[in-house]
Design a protein around this motif. Structure first.
Motif, PDB file in Angstrom:
ATOM      1  N   ASP A  75       0.580  -1.670   0.579  1.00  0.00           N
ATOM      2  CA  ASP A  75       0.027   0.065  -0.094  1.00  0.00           C
ATOM      3  C   ASP A  75       1.106   1.404   0.256  1.00  0.00           C
ATOM      4  N   ASP A  76       2.504   1.104   0.585  1.00  0.00           N
ATOM      5  CA  ASP A  76       3.105   2.441   0.834  1.00  0.00           C
ATOM      6  C   ASP A  76       4.290   2.553   0.033  1.00  0.00           C
ATOM      7  N   LYS A  77       4.291   1.616  -0.684  1.00  0.00           N
ATOM      8  CA  LYS A  77       5.814   1.065  -1.797  1.00  0.00           C
ATOM      9  C   LYS A  77       4.989   2.266  -3.280  1.00  0.00           C
ATOM     10  N   THR A  78       6.069   2.777  -3.459  1.00  0.00           N
ATOM     11  CA  THR A  78       6.327   3.631  -5.183  1.00  0.00           C
ATOM     12  C   THR A  78       7.503   2.660  -6.021  1.00  0.00           C
ATOM     13  N   LEU A  79       7.540   1.845  -7.103  1.00  0.00           N
ATOM     14  CA  LEU A  79       8.912   1.757  -7.170  1.00  0.00           C
ATOM     15  C   LEU A  79       9.285   2.267  -8.385  1.00  0.00           C
ATOM     16  N   ILE A  80      10.738   2.113  -8.661  1.00  0.00           N
ATOM     17  CA  ILE A  80      11.085   2.777  -9.407  1.00  0.00           C
ATOM     18  C   ILE A  80      12.078   1.516 -10.602  1.00  0.00           C
ATOM     19  N   VAL A  81      11.953   1.453 -11.982  1.00  0.00           N
ATOM     20  CA  VAL A  81      12.630   0.126 -11.902  1.00  0.00           C
ATOM     21  C   VAL A  81      13.129   0.254 -13.658  1.00  0.00           C
TER      22      VAL A  81
ATOM     23  N   THR B  56       1.470  -3.751 -18.564  1.00  0.00           N
ATOM     24  CA  THR B  56       2.863  -3.484 -18.599  1.00  0.00           C
ATOM     25  C   THR B  56       2.828  -2.142 -18.809  1.00  0.00           C
ATOM     26  N   PHE B  57       3.726  -0.983 -19.567  1.00  0.00           N
ATOM     27  CA  PHE B  57       4.231  -0.292 -19.907  1.00  0.00           C
ATOM     28  C   PHE B  57       4.810   0.180 -21.092  1.00  0.00           C
ATOM     29  N   VAL B  58       4.027   1.353 -21.622  1.00  0.00           N
ATOM     30  CA  VAL B  58       4.648   1.995 -23.305  1.00  0.00           C
ATOM     31  C   VAL B  58       6.029   2.913 -23.432  1.00  0.00           C
ATOM     32  N   GLU B  59       6.291   3.348 -24.059  1.00  0.00           N
ATOM     33  CA  GLU B  59       7.175   3.883 -24.199  1.00  0.00           C
ATOM     34  C   GLU B  59       7.235   4.764 -23.725  1.00  0.00           C
ATOM     35  N   SER B  60       6.141   6.412 -24.170  1.00  0.00           N
ATOM     36  CA  SER B  60       5.858   7.108 -22.920  1.00  0.00           C
ATOM     37  C   SER B  60       6.025   6.519 -22.067  1.00  0.00           C
ATOM     38  N   ASP B  61       6.402   6.005 -20.797  1.00  0.00           N
ATOM     39  CA  ASP B  61       5.867   6.046 -19.679  1.00  0.00           C
ATOM     40  C   ASP B  61       7.353   5.995 -19.201  1.00  0.00           C
ATOM     41  N   TRP B  62       8.246   5.399 -20.559  1.00  0.00           N
ATOM     42  CA  TRP B  62       9.966   5.546 -20.195  1.00  0.00           C
ATOM     43  C   TRP B  62      10.681   6.986 -19.817  1.00  0.00           C
ATOM     44  N   PHE B  63      11.595   7.302 -18.729  1.00  0.00           N
ATOM     45  CA  PHE B  63      11.790   8.338 -18.454  1.00  0.00           C
ATOM     46  C   PHE B  63      13.279   7.848 -17.836  1.00  0.00           C
TER      47      PHE B  63
ATOM     48  N   ASP C 229      23.390  -3.128 -16.533  1.00  0.00           N
ATOM     49  CA  ASP C 229      22.507  -3.407 -14.560  1.00  0.00           C
ATOM     50  C   ASP C 229      20.740  -3.540 -14.850  1.00  0.00           C
ATOM     51  N   VAL C 230      20.489  -3.779 -13.574  1.00  0.00           N
ATOM     52  CA  VAL C 230      18.595  -3.649 -13.247  1.00  0.00           C
ATOM     53  C   VAL C 230      18.337  -2.670 -12.262  1.00  0.00           C
ATOM     54  N   ARG C 231      18.049  -1.834 -11.817  1.00  0.00           N
ATOM     55  CA  ARG C 231      18.311  -1.231 -10.686  1.00  0.00           C
ATOM     56  C   ARG C 231      16.308  -1.201 -10.272  1.00  0.00           C
ATOM     57  N   VAL C 232      16.469  -1.755  -9.120  1.00  0.00           N
ATOM     58  CA  VAL C 232      14.532  -1.319  -8.451  1.00  0.00           C
ATOM     59  C   VAL C 232      15.147  -0.602  -7.191  1.00  0.00           C
ATOM     60  N   THR C 233      14.521   0.472  -7.446  1.00  0.00           N
ATOM     61  CA  THR C 233      14.036   1.182  -5.605  1.00  0.00           C
ATOM     62  C   THR C 233      12.779   1.628  -5.889  1.00  0.00           C
ATOM     63  N   VAL C 234      12.774   1.371  -3.955  1.00  0.00           N
ATOM     64  CA  VAL C 234      11.431   0.857  -3.709  1.00  0.00           C
ATOM     65  C   VAL C 234      11.378   2.373  -2.622  1.00  0.00           C
ATOM     66  N   ASN C 235      10.917   2.939  -2.550  1.00  0.00           N
ATOM     67  CA  ASN C 235      10.196   4.066  -1.773  1.00  0.00           C
ATOM     68  C   ASN C 235       8.694   4.323  -1.014  1.00  0.00           C
TER      69      ASN C 235
ATOM     70  N   GLY D 100      16.798  10.159 -12.774  1.00  0.00           N
ATOM     71  CA  GLY D 100      18.216  10.045 -12.193  1.00  0.00           C
ATOM     72  C   GLY D 100      19.055   9.038 -12.963  1.00  0.00           C
ATOM     73  N   PRO D 101      19.999   8.648 -12.511  1.00  0.00           N
ATOM     74  CA  PRO D 101      20.342   7.246 -13.558  1.00  0.00           C
ATOM     75  C   PRO D 101      19.966   5.832 -13.405  1.00  0.00           C
ATOM     76  N   VAL D 102      19.110   6.019 -13.546  1.00  0.00           N
ATOM     77  CA  VAL D 102      17.923   4.478 -14.159  1.00  0.00           C
ATOM     78  C   VAL D 102      17.565   5.386 -15.301  1.00  0.00           C
ATOM     79  N   TYR D 103      16.895   4.483 -16.684  1.00  0.00           N
ATOM     80  CA  TYR D 103      16.669   4.517 -17.654  1.00  0.00           C
ATOM     81  C   TYR D 103      14.965   3.438 -16.900  1.00  0.00           C
ATOM     82  N   SER D 104      13.900   4.739 -17.065  1.00  0.00           N
ATOM     83  CA  SER D 104      12.935   3.358 -15.751  1.00  0.00           C
ATOM     84  C   SER D 104      11.652   3.957 -15.910  1.00  0.00           C
ATOM     85  N   VAL D 105      10.445   3.286 -15.071  1.00  0.00           N
ATOM     86  CA  VAL D 105       9.188   3.612 -15.316  1.00  0.00           C
ATOM     87  C   VAL D 105       8.713   3.075 -13.989  1.00  0.00           C
ATOM     88  N   GLN D 106       7.628   4.037 -12.946  1.00  0.00           N
ATOM     89  CA  GLN D 106       7.364   4.176 -12.241  1.00  0.00           C
ATOM     90  C   GLN D 106       6.513   4.113 -12.024  1.00  0.00           C
TER      91      GLN D 106
END
Length: 215
Positions: free
Chosen positions: A90-96, A122-129, A199-205, A132-138
């Motif tokens: 419930d309280d998590k936001t992910l950057i992957v 799933t995610f489309v091309e417009s979701d990707w930015f 490298d794949v990086r996942v940040t859990v906020n 920081g140092p990661v090409y990612s979806v949130q």
């Protein structure tokens, strides 16, 4: 001959022995031809995204490449990793996504699954930015989500991205004639290529880090 004159000659082989050669990194992996790829994600082989102790930011990095498990998907096969989501979503936001490396970015495709392995998002091309140092979806996980699959998007492999790595600090200075920017530090132009390795990086906020005894 004086001893002082002999010293440089005696030190020469010692100094030569101290020189180390740094091997350049292997070139980015731009082709994939393995035939032993999984037909479906192996949900029994996961990387946990649950930290040992509740924390505001939890980062998990996984290198993928030639020796990694691979997944056969529509559009082509490539390396992949399965992450198990934390139980308290419930309280998590992910950057992957793929980390911006020195000369490459793992070309990521992100899919969210439920506990039965059914696709929920799933995610489309417009979701990707570049976040920081990661090409990612949130995204924020939804009830019922259980896994995040980071696999390869072959359609992006070979595409280059030019960017400016900014290690600067900009201060706005107000004068009697208006405002001006004062910048210190360095900027480095970098060109990276999307590849089958990196490298794949996942940040859990986590916005709620209070320990819950029921978890």
């Amino acid at each position: 001959m004086h001893m002082r004159a002999l010293l440089p000659l005696a030190l020469t082989p010692l100094l030569a022995g101290c020189v180390t050669t740094v091997e350049p990194p292997p070139p980015p992996l731009l082709a994939w031809d393995r035939a032993d790829c999984d037909a479906a994600p192996d949900l029994g082989r996961t990387v946990s995204l649950t930290p040992k102790k509740e924390t505001a930011v939890h980062v998990v990095t996984t290198p993928l490449g030639e020796g990694s498990p691979c997944l056969a998907q529509e559009g082509g096969s490539g390396p992949y990793v399965v992450y198990a989501l934390p139980a308290d979503l419930d309280d998590k936001t992910l950057i992957v996504g793929g980390t911006l490396g020195y000369d490459r970015i793992f070309s990521p495709r992100v899919t969210v699954l439920d506990a039965e392995g059914r696709e929920t998002r799933t995610f489309v091309e417009s979701d990707w930015f570049n976040r920081g140092p990661v090409y990612s979806v949130q995204f924020r996980p939804r009830p019922g989500d259980a896994f995040v699959i980071v696999s390869t998007d072959p359609s992006r492999v070979g595409r280059t991205e030019s960017a400016i790595n900014v290690g600067t600090n900009t201060t706005v200075v107000y004068t009697g004639y208006g405002a001006s920017n004062w910048t210190t530090g360095q900027e480095r132009h970098a060109t990276r290529v999307f590849a089958y390795d990196g490298d794949v990086r996942v940040t859990v906020n986590d916005v709620d880090t209070e320990e819950n005894p029921d978890r």
